[in-house]
Design a protein around this motif. Sequence first.
Motif, PDB file in Angstrom:
ATOM      1  N   UNK A   1       0.846  -1.193   0.000  1.00  0.00           N
ATOM      2  CA  UNK A   1       0.000   0.000   0.000  1.00  0.00           C
ATOM      3  C   UNK A   1       0.882   1.244   0.000  1.00  0.00           C
ATOM      4  N   UNK A   2       0.662   2.100  -0.990  1.00  0.00           N
ATOM      5  CA  UNK A   2       1.456   3.314  -1.130  1.00  0.00           C
ATOM      6  C   UNK A   2       0.723   4.555  -0.645  1.00  0.00           C
ATOM      7  N   UNK A   3      -0.569   4.656  -0.936  1.00  0.00           N
ATOM      8  CA  UNK A   3      -1.350   5.823  -0.552  1.00  0.00           C
ATOM      9  C   UNK A   3      -2.731   5.395  -0.098  1.00  0.00           C
ATOM     10  N   UNK A   4      -3.249   6.122   0.884  1.00  0.00           N
ATOM     11  CA  UNK A   4      -4.618   5.939   1.360  1.00  0.00           C
ATOM     12  C   UNK A   4      -5.204   7.324   1.541  1.00  0.00           C
ATOM     13  N   UNK A   5      -6.356   7.557   0.947  1.00  0.00           N
ATOM     14  CA  UNK A   5      -6.952   8.896   0.995  1.00  0.00           C
ATOM     15  C   UNK A   5      -8.462   8.785   1.024  1.00  0.00           C
ATOM     16  N   UNK A   6      -9.089   9.578   1.853  1.00  0.00           N
ATOM     17  CA  UNK A   6     -10.545   9.723   1.825  1.00  0.00           C
ATOM     18  C   UNK A   6     -10.816  10.914   0.926  1.00  0.00           C
ATOM     19  N   UNK A   7     -11.452  10.640  -0.190  1.00  0.00           N
ATOM     20  CA  UNK A   7     -11.647  11.631  -1.241  1.00  0.00           C
ATOM     21  C   UNK A   7     -13.040  12.242  -1.112  1.00  0.00           C
ATOM     22  N   UNK A   8     -13.089  13.535  -0.799  1.00  0.00           N
ATOM     23  CA  UNK A   8     -14.372  14.212  -0.653  1.00  0.00           C
ATOM     24  C   UNK A   8     -14.820  14.788  -1.992  1.00  0.00           C
ATOM     25  N   UNK A   9     -13.902  15.352  -2.743  1.00  0.00           N
ATOM     26  CA  UNK A   9     -14.215  15.900  -4.065  1.00  0.00           C
ATOM     27  C   UNK A   9     -14.002  14.844  -5.131  1.00  0.00           C
ATOM     28  N   UNK A  10     -13.442  15.291  -6.252  1.00  0.00           N
ATOM     29  CA  UNK A  10     -13.180  14.337  -7.325  1.00  0.00           C
ATOM     30  C   UNK A  10     -11.721  14.319  -7.750  1.00  0.00           C
ATOM     31  N   UNK A  11     -10.886  15.201  -7.190  1.00  0.00           N
ATOM     32  CA  UNK A  11      -9.486  15.290  -7.587  1.00  0.00           C
ATOM     33  C   UNK A  11      -8.591  14.548  -6.601  1.00  0.00           C
ATOM     34  N   UNK A  12      -7.712  13.698  -7.141  1.00  0.00           N
ATOM     35  CA  UNK A  12      -6.740  12.961  -6.334  1.00  0.00           C
ATOM     36  C   UNK A  12      -5.348  13.324  -6.827  1.00  0.00           C
ATOM     37  N   UNK A  13      -4.523  13.887  -5.936  1.00  0.00           N
ATOM     38  CA  UNK A  13      -3.166  14.279  -6.291  1.00  0.00           C
ATOM     39  C   UNK A  13      -2.281  13.030  -6.365  1.00  0.00           C
ATOM     40  N   UNK A  14      -1.741  12.769  -7.548  1.00  0.00           N
ATOM     41  CA  UNK A  14      -0.866  11.597  -7.738  1.00  0.00           C
ATOM     42  C   UNK A  14       0.549  12.046  -8.104  1.00  0.00           C
ATOM     43  N   UNK A  15       0.922  13.279  -7.711  1.00  0.00           N
ATOM     44  CA  UNK A  15       2.231  13.816  -8.081  1.00  0.00           C
ATOM     45  C   UNK A  15       3.368  13.082  -7.379  1.00  0.00           C
ATOM     46  N   UNK A  16       3.112  12.407  -6.271  1.00  0.00           N
ATOM     47  CA  UNK A  16       4.165  11.686  -5.550  1.00  0.00           C
ATOM     48  C   UNK A  16       4.463  10.320  -6.165  1.00  0.00           C
ATOM     49  N   UNK A  17       3.606   9.846  -7.065  1.00  0.00           N
ATOM     50  CA  UNK A  17       3.821   8.530  -7.675  1.00  0.00           C
ATOM     51  C   UNK A  17       4.762   8.643  -8.864  1.00  0.00           C
ATOM     52  N   UNK A  18       5.683   7.698  -8.942  1.00  0.00           N
ATOM     53  CA  UNK A  18       6.631   7.669 -10.052  1.00  0.00           C
ATOM     54  C   UNK A  18       6.001   6.960 -11.245  1.00  0.00           C
ATOM     55  N   UNK A  19       6.678   7.040 -12.378  1.00  0.00           N
ATOM     56  CA  UNK A  19       6.228   6.355 -13.584  1.00  0.00           C
ATOM     57  C   UNK A  19       6.133   4.855 -13.317  1.00  0.00           C
ATOM     58  N   UNK A  20       5.010   4.260 -13.700  1.00  0.00           N
ATOM     59  CA  UNK A  20       4.838   2.827 -13.490  1.00  0.00           C
ATOM     60  C   UNK A  20       3.388   2.414 -13.539  1.00  0.00           C
ATOM     61  N   UNK A  21       3.159   1.170 -13.102  1.00  0.00           N
ATOM     62  CA  UNK A  21       1.814   0.601 -13.085  1.00  0.00           C
ATOM     63  C   UNK A  21       1.405   0.392 -11.633  1.00  0.00           C
ATOM     64  N   UNK A  22       0.192   0.807 -11.297  1.00  0.00           N
ATOM     65  CA  UNK A  22      -0.325   0.725  -9.939  1.00  0.00           C
ATOM     66  C   UNK A  22      -1.726   0.107  -9.967  1.00  0.00           C
ATOM     67  N   UNK A  23      -2.160  -0.347  -8.814  1.00  0.00           N
ATOM     68  CA  UNK A  23      -3.520  -0.858  -8.631  1.00  0.00           C
ATOM     69  C   UNK A  23      -4.231   0.131  -7.723  1.00  0.00           C
ATOM     70  N   UNK A  24      -5.401   0.574  -8.147  1.00  0.00           N
ATOM     71  CA  UNK A  24      -6.171   1.535  -7.352  1.00  0.00           C
ATOM     72  C   UNK A  24      -7.497   0.896  -6.954  1.00  0.00           C
ATOM     73  N   UNK A  25      -7.828   1.005  -5.675  1.00  0.00           N
ATOM     74  CA  UNK A  25      -9.065   0.456  -5.136  1.00  0.00           C
ATOM     75  C   UNK A  25      -9.889   1.624  -4.612  1.00  0.00           C
ATOM     76  N   UNK A  26     -11.114   1.767  -5.113  1.00  0.00           N
ATOM     77  CA  UNK A  26     -11.999   2.863  -4.727  1.00  0.00           C
ATOM     78  C   UNK A  26     -13.249   2.262  -4.094  1.00  0.00           C
ATOM     79  N   UNK A  27     -13.575   2.712  -2.866  1.00  0.00           N
ATOM     80  CA  UNK A  27     -14.773   2.249  -2.173  1.00  0.00           C
ATOM     81  C   UNK A  27     -15.721   3.420  -1.970  1.00  0.00           C
ATOM     82  N   UNK A  28     -17.006   3.166  -2.266  1.00  0.00           N
ATOM     83  CA  UNK A  28     -18.049   4.159  -2.048  1.00  0.00           C
ATOM     84  C   UNK A  28     -19.226   3.427  -1.433  1.00  0.00           C
ATOM     85  N   UNK A  29     -19.597   3.797  -0.222  1.00  0.00           N
ATOM     86  CA  UNK A  29     -20.604   3.075   0.557  1.00  0.00           C
ATOM     87  C   UNK A  29     -20.186   1.611   0.687  1.00  0.00           C
TER      88      UNK A  29
END
Length: 115
Positions: free
Chosen positions: A76-104
């Motif tokens: 796990x690299x990042x965990x964020x509770x997203x209230x809006x719709x923008x997620x800052x990914x500037x800290x991630x380097x070039x590559x392939x990642x897996x993103x898991x999004x939960x809503x309710x």
Amino acid sequence: MKKIYLLFIFIGLICFSFSSGIQAQSNTSEKQEPKDIQIDGFRMFPNPAPAGSVLYITSDLGLTKTVTIYNVLGKRLRFKVLIGKELDISQLKTGIYIINVKELETQVTRKLIIK
């Protein structure tokens, strides 16, 4: 003669115990929640995203989302509770990642590519 009756009773009990066990297992699998429940209207863009950018995550409900980003090894690299719709990914380097999004009670897992 009694031994034969006892043998038939024993064999019958074994047969009935296996058949009812199979029925019990099939009923429990029907009660489990399906794993393919998705977030309605889920959109994640841009993908592939340029390095140092912002990722936009939207859905039909537009509620608060819990976002977790993993590398391809499952760390796990990042965990964020997203209230809006923008997620800052500037800290991630070039590559392939897996993103898991939960809503309710629903969730989506996607591949995220950063160029």
